[in-house]
Design an enzyme around this catalytic site. Structure first.
Site, PDB file in Angstrom:
ATOM      1  N   ASP A   9      -7.095 -69.254 -24.645  1.00  0.00           N
ATOM      2  CA  ASP A   9      -5.837 -69.532 -25.318  1.00  0.00           C
ATOM      3  C   ASP A   9      -5.416 -70.933 -24.855  1.00  0.00           C
ATOM      4  O   ASP A   9      -5.892 -71.406 -23.819  1.00  0.00           O
ATOM      5  CB  ASP A   9      -4.819 -68.463 -24.903  1.00  0.00           C
ATOM      6  CG  ASP A   9      -3.431 -68.775 -25.384  1.00  0.00           C
ATOM      7  OD1 ASP A   9      -3.278 -69.200 -26.549  1.00  0.00           O
ATOM      8  OD2 ASP A   9      -2.475 -68.601 -24.594  1.00  0.00           O
ATOM      9  N   ASP A  11      -1.733 -72.728 -25.056  1.00  0.00           N
ATOM     10  CA  ASP A  11      -0.421 -72.813 -24.401  1.00  0.00           C
ATOM     11  C   ASP A  11      -0.242 -71.692 -23.370  1.00  0.00           C
ATOM     12  O   ASP A  11      -0.339 -70.512 -23.701  1.00  0.00           O
ATOM     13  CB  ASP A  11       0.692 -72.752 -25.459  1.00  0.00           C
ATOM     14  CG  ASP A  11       0.564 -73.859 -26.505  1.00  0.00           C
ATOM     15  OD1 ASP A  11       0.319 -75.011 -26.122  1.00  0.00           O
ATOM     16  OD2 ASP A  11       0.685 -73.553 -27.705  1.00  0.00           O
ATOM     17  N   ASP A  17       3.268 -73.873 -21.343  1.00  0.00           N
ATOM     18  CA  ASP A  17       3.844 -73.389 -22.605  1.00  0.00           C
ATOM     19  C   ASP A  17       5.325 -73.735 -22.621  1.00  0.00           C
ATOM     20  O   ASP A  17       6.145 -73.028 -22.055  1.00  0.00           O
ATOM     21  CB  ASP A  17       3.637 -71.879 -22.744  1.00  0.00           C
ATOM     22  CG  ASP A  17       4.067 -71.383 -24.116  1.00  0.00           C
ATOM     23  OD1 ASP A  17       4.657 -72.184 -24.890  1.00  0.00           O
ATOM     24  OD2 ASP A  17       3.812 -70.203 -24.418  1.00  0.00           O
ATOM     25  N   GLY A  19       6.895 -74.066 -25.430  1.00  0.00           N
ATOM     26  CA  GLY A  19       7.371 -73.603 -26.736  1.00  0.00           C
ATOM     27  C   GLY A  19       7.072 -74.610 -27.827  1.00  0.00           C
ATOM     28  O   GLY A  19       7.637 -75.688 -27.849  1.00  0.00           O
ATOM     29  N   THR A  51      -6.097 -70.600 -30.664  1.00  0.00           N
ATOM     30  CA  THR A  51      -4.665 -70.773 -30.428  1.00  0.00           C
ATOM     31  C   THR A  51      -3.813 -70.466 -31.660  1.00  0.00           C
ATOM     32  O   THR A  51      -4.114 -70.932 -32.763  1.00  0.00           O
ATOM     33  CB  THR A  51      -4.404 -72.218 -29.902  1.00  0.00           C
ATOM     34  OG1 THR A  51      -3.002 -72.432 -29.765  1.00  0.00           O
ATOM     35  CG2 THR A  51      -4.985 -73.281 -30.820  1.00  0.00           C
ATOM     36  N   GLN A  53      -0.723 -71.196 -33.746  1.00  0.00           N
ATOM     37  CA  GLN A  53       0.166 -72.345 -33.907  1.00  0.00           C
ATOM     38  C   GLN A  53       1.079 -72.128 -35.110  1.00  0.00           C
ATOM     39  O   GLN A  53       1.025 -72.862 -36.110  1.00  0.00           O
ATOM     40  CB  GLN A  53      -0.664 -73.634 -34.045  1.00  0.00           C
ATOM     41  CG  GLN A  53      -1.429 -74.017 -32.782  1.00  0.00           C
ATOM     42  CD  GLN A  53      -0.521 -74.351 -31.602  1.00  0.00           C
ATOM     43  OE1 GLN A  53       0.614 -74.781 -31.776  1.00  0.00           O
ATOM     44  NE2 GLN A  53      -1.005 -74.141 -30.374  1.00  0.00           N
ATOM     45  N   ARG A 103      -4.418 -64.771 -36.910  1.00  0.00           N
ATOM     46  CA  ARG A 103      -3.423 -64.782 -35.837  1.00  0.00           C
ATOM     47  C   ARG A 103      -3.696 -63.680 -34.812  1.00  0.00           C
ATOM     48  O   ARG A 103      -3.782 -62.502 -35.163  1.00  0.00           O
ATOM     49  CB  ARG A 103      -2.013 -64.648 -36.428  1.00  0.00           C
ATOM     50  CG  ARG A 103      -0.915 -64.749 -35.381  1.00  0.00           C
ATOM     51  CD  ARG A 103       0.485 -64.642 -35.985  1.00  0.00           C
ATOM     52  NE  ARG A 103       1.469 -64.444 -34.966  1.00  0.00           N
ATOM     53  CZ  ARG A 103       2.013 -65.415 -34.216  1.00  0.00           C
ATOM     54  NH1 ARG A 103       1.686 -66.676 -34.434  1.00  0.00           N
ATOM     55  NH2 ARG A 103       2.874 -65.149 -33.269  1.00  0.00           N
TER      56      ARG A 103
HETATM   57 MG   LIG Z   1      -0.406 -68.611 -24.703  1.00  0.00          MG
HETATM   58 ZN   LIG Z   2      -3.636 -67.092 -39.372  1.00  0.00          ZN
END
Ligand SMILES: [Mg+2]
Ligand SMILES: [Zn+2]
Length: 182
Positions: A9, A11, A17, A19, A51, A53, A103
Site C-alpha cells: 500500500d 499512504d 498518510d 490524507g 493504492t 486514490q 478498490r
Molecule cells: Mg494506507
Molecule cells: Zn477502482
C-alpha cells in the site's frame, strides 16, 4: 518462472498518510521505508504498489497530479536503487455504483498485477496499514498479509502478523521470522 512480489500500500506504508496526499511537497517517506523496500527487493521480491486514490474521483486532485507525484516518488526511489515493478491505483469513489473491482478491499489491482507481471501468488505478500489492505491480500489468496502502523498492533484483522512500520516488517520477512506462503 513466476516472481514473488511484495505488494505495498502507499499512504501509511511508504509515506506518511496525511490524507489525500497529492503533491511532492506533501509527500514524506516514512522512516526506514525506502531502505525496507530495497531490502525486500534484494531478497527477491518484486515491489508492486497498489493504492486507493479516491481523491481523483472526489475531485481533490487530478489524474495528472497523481501521475506527477508518482514520477517524483519513483525518481526518489530510483536514487536509492529501488525499482518498483509497477504501480496500480484505483481512482474511483467508494460510493460508485456499481462498485469498481479495483478498490481495496477488492482484489482487482492485485489480480491484475499477478496476471500482467507473472507473479507467484502463494510466494507473495501484502503490506498495508488498513483493514482493506489485509482483506484485499486475503481475497487474492497471497501467501501472507502484514498490517503495519500505529493501529496495527493488537488489531483483529486476519493479518498474518503486525508490525509498527514497514521497516520492522521487512526486517522480519528477510530474517525469516515470519513465513510467506505454505
Ligand atoms: Mg494506507
Ligand atoms: Zn477502482
Amino acid at each position: 518462472m513466476l516472481t514473488p512480489a511484495a505488494f505495498l500500500d502507499r499512504d501509511g506504508v511508504i509515506n506518511e498518510d496525511r490524507g489525500y496526499v497529492s503533491t511532492w511537497r506533501d509527500f514524506a517517506f516514512l522512516p526506514g521505508a525506502v531502505e525496507a523496500i530495497s531490502r525486500l527487493q534484494d531478497a527477491g521480491y518484486l515491489p508492486v504498489v497498489v493504492t486507493n486514490q479516491s481523491g481523483i474521483a472526489r475531485g481533490y486532485f487530478s489524474e495528472a497530479d497523481y501521475r506527477t507525484l508518482t514520477e517524483r516518488m519513483c525518481a526518489a526511489l530510483a536514487d536509492a536503487g529501488v525499482t518498483i515493478g509497477k504501480i496500480y491505483h484505483c481512482p474511483h469513489s467508494p460510493s460508485r455504483r456499481p462498485p469498481c473491482t479495483c478498490r481495496k478491499p477488492r482484489a482487482g489491482m492485485i489480480e491484475r498485477a499477478i496476471a500482467e507481471l507473472g507473479i507467484d501468488r502463494a510466494a507473495s505478500f501484502m503490506v498495508g496499514d488498513k483493514l482493506g489492505d489485509i482483506a484485499a491480500g486475503r481475497a487474492a489468496e497471497l501467501g501472507a498479509t502484514f498490517r503495519v502502523g500505529p493501529k496495527a498492533i493488537g488489531a483483529k484483522d486476519g493479518a498474518t502478523a503486525r508490525f509498527p512500520d514497514l521497516a520492522t516488517c521487512a526486517a522480519a520477512i528477510v530474517a525469516g521470522d515470519v513465513a510467506v506462503g505454505c
